[in-house]
Design a protein around this motif. Structure first.
Motif, PDB file in Angstrom:
ATOM      1  N   THR A   1      -4.820  14.479   0.042  1.00 42.34           N
ATOM      2  CA  THR A   1      -4.172  13.601   1.031  1.00 42.34           C
ATOM      3  C   THR A   1      -5.036  12.380   1.300  1.00 42.34           C
ATOM      4  N   ALA A   2      -6.327  12.583   1.470  1.00 44.62           N
ATOM      5  CA  ALA A   2      -7.230  11.454   1.706  1.00 44.62           C
ATOM      6  C   ALA A   2      -7.200  10.485   0.528  1.00 44.62           C
ATOM      7  N   SER A   3      -7.136  11.023  -0.676  1.00 41.70           N
ATOM      8  CA  SER A   3      -7.076  10.170  -1.864  1.00 41.70           C
ATOM      9  C   SER A   3      -5.774   9.372  -1.906  1.00 41.70           C
ATOM     10  N   ARG A   4      -4.670  10.006  -1.526  1.00 42.52           N
ATOM     11  CA  ARG A   4      -3.384   9.287  -1.490  1.00 42.52           C
ATOM     12  C   ARG A   4      -3.440   8.135  -0.499  1.00 42.52           C
ATOM     13  N   LEU A   5      -4.067   8.364   0.643  1.00 40.97           N
ATOM     14  CA  LEU A   5      -4.160   7.299   1.652  1.00 40.97           C
ATOM     15  C   LEU A   5      -5.003   6.143   1.136  1.00 40.97           C
ATOM     16  N   ASP A   6      -6.063   6.455   0.418  1.00 39.25           N
ATOM     17  CA  ASP A   6      -6.876   5.387  -0.188  1.00 39.25           C
ATOM     18  C   ASP A   6      -6.031   4.546  -1.130  1.00 39.25           C
ATOM     19  N   ASP A   7      -5.237   5.211  -1.967  1.00 41.83           N
ATOM     20  CA  ASP A   7      -4.389   4.493  -2.932  1.00 41.83           C
ATOM     21  C   ASP A   7      -3.364   3.617  -2.221  1.00 41.83           C
ATOM     22  N   LEU A   8      -2.781   4.122  -1.134  1.00 39.21           N
ATOM     23  CA  LEU A   8      -1.771   3.355  -0.410  1.00 39.21           C
ATOM     24  C   LEU A   8      -2.377   2.135   0.272  1.00 39.21           C
ATOM     25  N   GLN A   9      -3.604   2.253   0.733  1.00 39.92           N
ATOM     26  CA  GLN A   9      -4.257   1.096   1.346  1.00 39.92           C
ATOM     27  C   GLN A   9      -4.524   0.006   0.312  1.00 39.92           C
ATOM     28  N   LYS A  10      -4.829   0.403  -0.918  1.00 39.86           N
ATOM     29  CA  LYS A  10      -5.122  -0.558  -1.967  1.00 39.86           C
ATOM     30  C   LYS A  10      -3.854  -1.191  -2.537  1.00 39.86           C
ATOM     31  N   ALA A  11      -2.725  -0.478  -2.455  1.00 41.49           N
ATOM     32  CA  ALA A  11      -1.518  -0.910  -3.163  1.00 41.49           C
ATOM     33  C   ALA A  11      -0.781  -2.045  -2.462  1.00 41.49           C
ATOM     34  N   SER A  12      -1.006  -2.257  -1.184  1.00 40.44           N
ATOM     35  CA  SER A  12      -0.210  -3.212  -0.421  1.00 40.44           C
ATOM     36  C   SER A  12      -0.768  -4.624  -0.487  1.00 40.44           C
ATOM     37  N   ALA A  13       0.135  -5.585  -0.367  1.00 39.81           N
ATOM     38  CA  ALA A  13      -0.282  -6.988  -0.295  1.00 39.81           C
ATOM     39  C   ALA A  13      -0.839  -7.317   1.081  1.00 39.81           C
ATOM     40  N   GLN A  14      -0.560  -6.464   2.054  1.00 38.41           N
ATOM     41  CA  GLN A  14      -1.028  -6.693   3.411  1.00 38.41           C
ATOM     42  C   GLN A  14      -2.293  -5.882   3.669  1.00 38.41           C
ATOM     43  N   ASN A  15      -2.930  -6.163   4.779  1.00 44.14           N
ATOM     44  CA  ASN A  15      -4.097  -5.405   5.196  1.00 44.14           C
ATOM     45  C   ASN A  15      -3.608  -4.136   5.895  1.00 44.14           C
ATOM     46  N   VAL A  16      -3.470  -3.075   5.132  1.00 48.36           N
ATOM     47  CA  VAL A  16      -2.920  -1.828   5.657  1.00 48.36           C
ATOM     48  C   VAL A  16      -4.031  -1.006   6.294  1.00 48.36           C
ATOM     49  N   THR A  17      -3.843  -0.645   7.551  1.00 46.01           N
ATOM     50  CA  THR A  17      -4.832   0.175   8.240  1.00 46.01           C
ATOM     51  C   THR A  17      -4.694   1.632   7.790  1.00 46.01           C
ATOM     52  N   ARG A  18      -5.680   2.445   8.179  1.00 47.31           N
ATOM     53  CA  ARG A  18      -5.633   3.863   7.811  1.00 47.31           C
ATOM     54  C   ARG A  18      -4.416   4.537   8.442  1.00 47.31           C
ATOM     55  N   SER A  19      -4.100   4.193   9.664  1.00 43.57           N
ATOM     56  CA  SER A  19      -2.930   4.774  10.343  1.00 43.57           C
ATOM     57  C   SER A  19      -1.644   4.397   9.627  1.00 43.57           C
TER      58      SER A  19
END
Length: 834
Positions: free
Chosen positions: A77-95
């Protein structure tokens, strides 16, 4: 008594050991009653103690195994969240990354559900079978989704007998076999992910208990009614003897309290109320074991909720949720979420903007997918609120399919985004008329929402199986809303499976950046694609489809989860194409995931009714536009900018293009509505027409509630209009009754003016009636009844209505108010002001 280590065993431990041995004695007695009774008491105790010890050892080993699985899933799950933060054009927070992961998990659960339903073809055929029904029952099955009582009874009997054909009804037997096979596959899948659900030695059908009906009788009456229905061989003493009535009745009385309170009687004051280990769901012993199918039906007639098929699909939905959660988050999903939520709060700050996505924290989304939001806090309030909303659905959405022409714009936008051929979409839409093609899609996991009664794109929540719910569902069916939505979504899903079938066999590195980003954003990893790409596409009708079954056929270890992610991707994109509320919209509509039956939860559900479409337009299409990186290799037009300035221009252009498309389609919808109401078309040279068209198309979100109101139709109901915008349609109806009908007329009477209470009462009543708003009949109903009724109680009403139309829009009637038939054809020249 002391343990081997010299420590004294507590009374609680002793009681637990005694309960374990006692329970094991009863279990062994049920397996071999005669052999067990032949043993001495000491032999029974010794054998039970040995078996209980083996269970304790197995439980300890299982606990250790689950702990290891939990650690792995927390890391995944933590790894998925890391990937999702990197994938966006916006500054995606951890939440926000956590919120997106929960959204992907919701899609995953939906895919598990559809996978299960796709195996229930014979059961669904049995549910729709009309053999032996009379005319009224036949009509009721077609319109209100009633069941065929004879077929239902035979299906239940076959399920309890393991589909042995004892009823002689081949259709019922096939339906029962499909059901038993499906729930067994789900049980095995759940256990493979760490679950612990045993298999009963008789056919299982869940019991949808009606807590309100159970609470309406005393524990003694409940026990007396249920006792004759039980399989008494399931209720045995430690020595193998059958329990007496005096022994079973207290069990049933305790069951009454649990069922009537939804389990609240088992909660101690101050006790933690978390979900616990989801992997243990379904492992609890059942209290009610019915002796046969007829006994089950007798219980459901007195204390059940909904039909047999409602119970079956409800069980499938619950199992799909449990499977999805343990496969995504481990044996204890609640713990995994809590860990990630705490990390996100520390990173972003509790309750801050950074801790929220679309106004809600990740907790709101979690409550939705974990089932907390769907568990009513107050059953009476929840049922009352849902029924009120159902009444509004039945009264207000008879013409929704006309408004849904704007789906064409979102379908086109999603085809463009996913780089799918428009012509293939048209061909697949035509194939929706072919029953074999529809059956092919259903068998491969493309499930129509109307098939499982989950149509909620307009209402924002599911319709219940109450009378009001069935009436509301029948309006959606008769208006062809179901057919329109299901047809478009199925056609889009087919087009997407065809489009990606051409990429099967391509390595991850061989895909362009755009396709890799699309899949990464939906949780499909390189490892998943390595499995998916091995699939040999399924052929049907000279077309190839990348289906769930073709992925499973690869036989790879991770094929099942990869196939589920794939179908989740397909399903979610189809809900972009034909808008359906996403998890963000549902979190907003429930006041942050508040349970039904709460004041805030019901208030928000009422306010948001019919607002799910414009909200989903914002959370889905607008949100994705700004979230998508620009300049990826292979990006479609509007997403290929290489500079910040170019990105801003592209996003503005894409958003403008979508809204212009919606506005143009909204203009067509307005003209269709006018003609159906007996009016000439609107003058499209008027600027105010285009403002209404933009609102009608959904491009203006909530402002559309105001802009699409036709002033020539809404005179005299100011309270209802204002209340509808602020409080939702149900609140607007109450405001109209209290304000427009009562207060306004009392005020006019007090000032010596003529009041029109009777006319306004007729109008208000008409606005709350089902079926009269169906687009096929509304024109005739208004002209034949409503216009003449209003004129009778309010002379001059028709002439004033026509004068207002001319004054506000310079718009005449081709079908004069109150006339039986039109005088002429619509004046199409009015479109350009002639």
């Amino acid at each position: 008594m002391a343990a081997a280590g010299g420590r004294k065993i507590s009374d609680a431990k002793l009681q637990a050991i005694d309960d374990a041995i006692s329970g094991k004695m009863r279990e062994l007695a049920r397996r071999d009653p005669d052999g067990w009774r032949a043993k001495t008491k000491d032999q029974r105790i010794t054998e039970a103690a040995q078996a209980a010890m083996m269970d304790i050892e197995a439980t300890a080993a299982r606990k250790e195994m689950l702990a290891g699985m939990q650690v792995i899933k927390v890391a995944e799950t933590a790894s998925r969240l890391d990937d999702l933060q990197k994938a966006s054009a916006q500054n995606v927070t951890r939440s926000q990354a956590l919120a997106r992961d929960i959204e992907n998990s919701d899609n995953y659960i939906h895919a598990v559900h559809d996978d299960a339903v796709s195996g229930l073809g014979d059961m669904l055929d049995a549910a729709a079978n009309k053999d032996g029904t009379g005319l009224l029952r036949n009509l009721g099955m077609r319109i209100f989704n009633l069941d065929n009582p004879a077929m239902t009874a035979d299906v239940v009997r076959e399920v309890f007998k393991g589909a042995d054909g004892s009823t002689g009804n081949k259709t019922a037997r096939a339906g029962a076999r499909a059901w038993l096979d499906t729930i067994e596959k789900m049980r095995v899948r759940f256990n493979a992910a760490g679950g612990d659900v045993g298999k009963l030695d008789y056919g299982y059908i869940g019991q949808a208990h009606d807590a309100m009906r159970i609470a309406s009788v005393t524990p003694d009456d409940f026990a007396a009614k249920v006792l004759p229905l039980l399989d008494r061989s399931r209720y045995v003493n430690e020595d193998g003897s059958i329990m007496t009535d005096a022994q079973v009745l207290p069990i049933l009385k305790a069951s009454h309290e649990t069922l009537a309170t939804g389990g609240q009687n088992k909660t101690e004051p101050g006790q933690f109320k978390g979900a616990g280990a989801r992997a243990n769901r379904g492992s609890e012993s059942r209290v009610l074991h019915f002796k046969d199918g007829d006994a089950w039906m007798a219980y459901m007639a007195d204390f059940g909720e909904g039909s047999l098929y409602d119970s079956m699909l409800g069980h499938v939905g619950a199992m799909a949720r449990n499977i999805g959660l343990v496969e995504r988050y481990g044996p204890n999903p609640e713990q995994t979420f809590r860990v990630q939520a705490d990390i996100a709060e520390r990173a972003d700050g509790r309750g801050t903007v950074a801790n929220r996505s679309w106004g809600n924290t990740p907790q709101a989304r979690w409550d939705l997918i974990s089932g907390k939001t769907s568990s009513p806090e107050n059953l009476f309030a929840a049922h009352a609120g849902q029924n009120v909303r159902n009444v509004q659905t039945a009264a207000k959405l008879g013409g929704a399919v006309i408004t849904s022409l704007t789906d064409v714009a979102t379908v086109a936008a999603t085809l463009h985004y996913d780089r799918l051929p428009y012509f293939d979409m048209l061909k697949n839409l035509g194939r929706q008329m072919d029953g074999e093609h529809r059956e092919f899609l259903r068998a491969h996991g493309v499930i129509a929402e109307s098939l499982t009664s989950t149509m909620n794109r307009w209402t924002g929540d599911h319709m219940t199986n109450s009378l009001a719910g069935r009436v509301a569902a029948s309006v959606m069916k008769l208006s062809f809303m179901n057919a329109w939505t299901d047809g478009l979504r199925s056609a889009f899903s087919a087009t997407m499976m065809q489009g990606f079938a051409k990429k099967a066999g391509t390595a991850w590195a061989g895909l362009d950046d755009w396709d890799r980003w699309l899949m990464t954003r939906k949780g499909i990893t390189e490892q998943d694609w390595n499995i998916i790409s091995k699939a040999t596409p399924t052929e049907s009708g000279r077309a190839k489809y990348l289906t769930r079954d073709s992925i499973l056929a690869t036989g790879d270890e991770g094929a099942q989860q990869a196939a589920t992610k794939w179908m989740a991707f397909i399903s979610d994109e189809s809900q972009f194409a034909v808008l359906n509320p996403d998890l963000a919209t549902r979190a907003i509509a429930t006041g942050g995931g508040m349970p039904a039956g709460t004041i805030r939860g019901e208030a928000m559900r009422s306010f948001m009714q019919f607002k799910s479409f414009p909200t989903a337009m914002i959370t889905r299409h607008w949100g994705r536009l700004f979230d998508t990186p620009q300049g990826l290799g292979g990006a479609p037009a509007g997403f290929g900018a290489q500079t910040a300035a170019g990105s801003a221009i592209n996003r503005t252009a894409v958003l403008a293009g979508l809204n212009v498309s919606l506005m143009m389609l909204g203009a067509i919808v307005l003209q269709e509505k006018a003609i159906l109401q007996g009016k000439d078309p609107y003058d499209m040279t008027e600027p105010k027409f285009w403002a209404r068209a933009l609102g009608q198309g959904g491009g203006l979100g909530y402002m559309g509630d105001l802009l699409t109101k036709d002033p020539t139709e809404q005179r005299g109901n100011n309270f209802e209009q204002a209340g509808g915008v602020v409080l939702g349609p149900a609140g607007g109806a109450v405001a109209g009754l209290a304000g427009d009908l009562v207060l306004t007329n009392l005020w006019e009477a007090a000032k010596g003016k003529d009041s029109h209470a009777l006319a306004e009462g007729i109008r208000w009543t008409n606005s709350q009636l089902p079926y009269v708003g169906l687009w096929q009949v509304r024109g005739a109903w208004d002209h034949w009844f409503m216009h003449n009724a209003q004129e009778a109680v309010n002379p001059g009403y028709l002439s004033r209505m026509r004068a207002r139309s001319m004054k506000d829009w310079n718009q005449d009637y081709y079908w004069q108010p109150g006339d039986i038939a039109p005088d002429r054809a619509p004046d199409m020249g009015a479109i350009v002001g002639d």
